[in-house]
Design an enzyme around this catalytic site. Structure first.
Site, short mmCIF file in Angstrom:
data_model
loop_
_atom_site.label_atom_id
_atom_site.label_comp_id
_atom_site.label_asym_id
_atom_site.label_seq_id
_atom_site.Cartn_x
_atom_site.Cartn_y
_atom_site.Cartn_z
N PHE A 150 42.19 34.66 36.08
CA PHE A 150 42.92 33.95 37.14
C PHE A 150 43.64 32.71 36.63
O PHE A 150 44.54 32.21 37.27
CB PHE A 150 41.95 33.54 38.26
CG PHE A 150 41.16 32.29 37.94
CD1 PHE A 150 41.70 31.03 38.13
CD2 PHE A 150 39.88 32.39 37.40
CE1 PHE A 150 40.97 29.88 37.80
CE2 PHE A 150 39.16 31.25 37.07
CZ PHE A 150 39.71 29.99 37.27
N CYS A 282 41.05 27.90 29.16
CA CYS A 282 40.08 28.34 28.14
C CYS A 282 40.13 27.39 26.95
O CYS A 282 39.22 27.38 26.14
CB CYS A 282 40.37 29.76 27.69
SG CYS A 282 41.88 29.89 26.76
P1 NAD Z 1 36.57 36.98 34.68
O1 NAD Z 1 35.92 37.48 33.47
O2 NAD Z 1 35.78 36.74 35.90
O3 NAD Z 1 37.75 37.98 35.12
C1 NAD Z 1 38.64 38.51 34.18
C2 NAD Z 1 39.06 39.91 34.64
O4 NAD Z 1 37.91 40.75 34.68
C3 NAD Z 1 39.68 39.92 36.03
O5 NAD Z 1 40.81 40.75 36.01
C4 NAD Z 1 38.57 40.46 36.91
O6 NAD Z 1 39.05 41.23 37.98
C5 NAD Z 1 37.78 41.34 35.98
N1 NAD Z 1 36.34 41.37 36.32
C6 NAD Z 1 35.63 40.41 36.97
N2 NAD Z 1 34.33 40.77 37.08
C7 NAD Z 1 34.23 41.97 36.47
C8 NAD Z 1 33.13 42.87 36.25
N3 NAD Z 1 31.90 42.59 36.67
N4 NAD Z 1 33.37 44.01 35.58
C9 NAD Z 1 34.60 44.31 35.14
N5 NAD Z 1 35.68 43.49 35.34
C10 NAD Z 1 35.49 42.35 36.00
O7 NAD Z 1 37.36 35.65 34.24
P2 NAD Z 1 38.14 34.61 35.17
O8 NAD Z 1 37.14 33.82 35.94
O9 NAD Z 1 39.24 35.27 35.90
O10 NAD Z 1 38.82 33.69 34.04
C11 NAD Z 1 38.17 32.59 33.46
C12 NAD Z 1 37.52 32.95 32.15
O11 NAD Z 1 38.50 33.48 31.25
C13 NAD Z 1 36.92 31.76 31.42
O12 NAD Z 1 35.71 32.15 30.83
C14 NAD Z 1 37.95 31.43 30.35
O13 NAD Z 1 37.43 30.75 29.23
C15 NAD Z 1 38.42 32.79 30.00
N6 NAD Z 1 39.73 32.74 29.38
C16 NAD Z 1 39.80 32.96 28.02
C17 NAD Z 1 41.02 32.88 27.38
C18 NAD Z 1 41.12 33.10 25.89
O14 NAD Z 1 42.21 33.32 25.40
N7 NAD Z 1 40.02 33.04 25.15
C19 NAD Z 1 42.19 32.60 28.11
C20 NAD Z 1 42.07 32.41 29.49
C21 NAD Z 1 40.84 32.48 30.11
#
Ligand code: NAD
Length: 498
Positions: A150, A282
């Site tokens: 998100f 992130c």
């Molecule tokens: P999230 O892991 O909750 O969601 C990411 C994606 O996974 C979404 O599309 C979501 O629909 C899907 N998802 C959620 N729960 C799931 C499940 N149980 N099983 C399968 N898919 C599922 O992450 P978020 O809250 O949207 O984003 C924030 C996180 O992303 C933070 O941990 C941040 O550090 C990380 N992030 C990392 C980078 C990087 O480049 N390392 C960049 C941006 C964000």
């Protein structure tokens, strides 16, 4: 009636037949902006099938034709920048300036994709044996998929589909269900720029859609960005299904401040990197290690943080917008409570700020804990809110050891005027992205986003040179041509090639 977010299948924006939907909510006001479907299994199959069909012709489309689409696309993104930023701020909460930055960092990848002619070149060795040449082809894999978080709903989808498509693949994108609207507007512009039907498809949903993508036999590669918990699951599940996978995941980014650093610049940078975008980056700095006499800078850091304005992202002068959801607000608030209980000193408490005109928003102002130790929950967990943990260290080496002992390795920074100290840090630190007097060292697209240890799974990063390798299969061709004078060749070609 509330508008609905559409699926994109075979070049058409279509209404889902799903019975499961959720609201897309403005986090500053709780206004429902739209409803987003959780796509059905048939809809996901239809998207993948459309991508499979389109691959047959797209893979043979000339490089110039592919590149020109991205030249046009970057122009359209520029022309629509204000509108894209406004959509992003409404659904995600970050300030308009930050939202433009989100779009812009994605735009840079689109510009890079327009140079695909130079990026997807193979290699050739002439006369590897008498009259024999060997060369490589970097050929597209087929249908690739992307799953995005998100917090950067413009930049991260743009990390993925432009480079996948430019290299000759077709794509199925699964944006975050929390803020899919700017992503959809970017997809509309991609079609307007000339991406043919079926080459880019979008499905929405959560866990079920992600699992369907991991399992689908026609998908060859999966790029994931999100939390470590979900990313680890995606990596294991999609790898087991035989796919190429890259997962960019969670973080706990530390900054080291040495006493010889430029104080004013350092404090400004720390405040921006810890609290900007409400700490939902992130690459946000969530831990600062004050070394030696820099330990005396805490009061000034707190004073700097207190000057930041919490407010709606659309208000000019806002520094810190809302958290994405009520659930995120509860999580961050409870972690702050836990930090207090576990003995950290809450030197700036940003909970329950009064934000005129946005009384229902998910706001937490800049929050600082001092005396944080590695055993505390606020140190171990990624808080993903505007909460900075302050740790003290006597020496640079002690600070480096602390960072290297943390499981995450996404980003880090050092603030110093000493070249020797900075170089020592650069050499000894085990983190993917290193900033020297640069608080958020996200590389531009001619490099690749990296990250190490628990922050990343898979060898290759999501853009730059590495992603060309990720989205292509290298084929080596060894060739020889005979003319009429070539008579009496040996039967055993192995001997001939020696
Ligand atoms: P999230 O892991 O909750 O969601 C990411 C994606 O996974 C979404 O599309 C979501 O629909 C899907 N998802 C959620 N729960 C799931 C499940 N149980 N099983 C399968 N898919 C599922 O992450 P978020 O809250 O949207 O984003 C924030 C996180 O992303 C933070 O941990 C941040 O550090 C990380 N992030 C990392 C980078 C990087 O480049 N390392 C960049 C941006 C964000």
């Amino acid at each position: 009636m509330t508008t609905t977010v559409k699926l994109l299948i075979n070049g058409e924006f279509v209404e889902s037949r799903s019975e499961q939907w959720r609201a897309v909510v403005n986090p500053a006001t709780q206004e429902v902006l739209a409803r987003v479907p959780f796509a059905t299994g048939e809809e996901i199959d239809a998207a993948v099938n459309s991508a499979s069909q389109a691959f047959q012709s797209w893979r043979k489309t000339p490089i110039g034709a592919r590149a020109r689409i991205f030249l046009k696309y970057q122009q359209l993104i520029r022309e629509n920048m204000k509108e894209l930023a406004a959509i992003l701020t409404a659904e995600q909460g970050k300030t308009l300036a930050d939202a433009e930055g989100d779009v812009f960092r994605g735009l840079e990848v689109v510009e890079h994709a327009a140079g695909i002619g130079n990026l997807q070149l193979g290699e050739l060795a002439n006369n590897v044996a008498g009259g024999v040449d060997t060369y490589t082809l970097l050929q597209p894999l087929g249908v690739c998929a992307g799953i995005t978080p998100f917090n950067f709903p413009a930049m991260i989808p743009l990390w993925m589909f432009p480079m996948a498509i430019a290299t000759g693949n077709t794509f199925v994108l699964k944006p975050s269900e929390q803020d899919p609207m700017v992503t959809m507007r970017l997809c509309e512009l991609a079609l307007q720029a000339g991406v043919p039907p079926g080459v880019l498809n979008v499905v929405h949903g959560g866990e079920d859609a992600v699992n369907a993508i991991c399992d689908h036999p026609a998908i060859k590669a999966v790029s994931f960005v999100g939390s470590t918990r979900v990313g680890t699951h995606v990596y294991n599940r999609a790898s087991q299904a035989g796919k190429r996978v890259q997962c960019m995941m969670g973080a706990k980014n530390h900054a080291i401040v040495l006493p010889d650093a430029h104080k004013e610049q350092t404090l400004n940078n720390l405040a921006g990197a810890a609290f900007g975008a409400a700490g939902q980056r992130c690459m946000a700095l969530s831990v600062v290690i004050l070394v030696g006499e820099a330990q005396g800078w805490l009061a000034e850091l707190v004073a700097k943080a207190e000057t930041l304005k919490v407010g709606g992202g659309v208000e000019s002068g806002t520094d810190v917008g809302p958290l994405i959801s009520c659930a995120a607000l509860d999580r961050v608030s409870s972690l702050i409570e836990r930090g207090k209980r576990e003995g950290a000193r809450l030197v700036l408490d940003g909970r329950n700020p009064s934000v005129a005109g946005y009384e229902r928003g998910n706001f937490v102002g800049p929050t600082i804990f001092d005396g944080v130790t590695p055993q505390m929950s606020i140190y171990r967990e990624e808080i993903f809110g505007p909460v900075l943990c302050v740790v003290h260290a006597a020496t640079l080496d002690e600070a480096i050891a602390l960072i290297n002992a943390n499981p995450n390795g996404n980003g880090t920074a050092i603030f110093t005027r000493s070249g020797a100290a900075a170089r020592h840090f650069q050499e000894e630190i085990d983190v993917g992205q290193v900033g020297i007097n640069v608080p958020i060292p996200v590389p531009v697209p001619m490099f690749s986003f990296t990250g190490s240890r628990a922050s990343k799974l898979g060898d290759l990063g999501p853009y730059g040179k590495q992603v060309v390798q990720f989205y292509t299969q290298t084929k080596t061709v060894t060739q020889r041509w005979f003319d009429e004078s070539d008579v009496g060749g040996a039967v055993n070609t192995t001997i001939t090639l020696k």
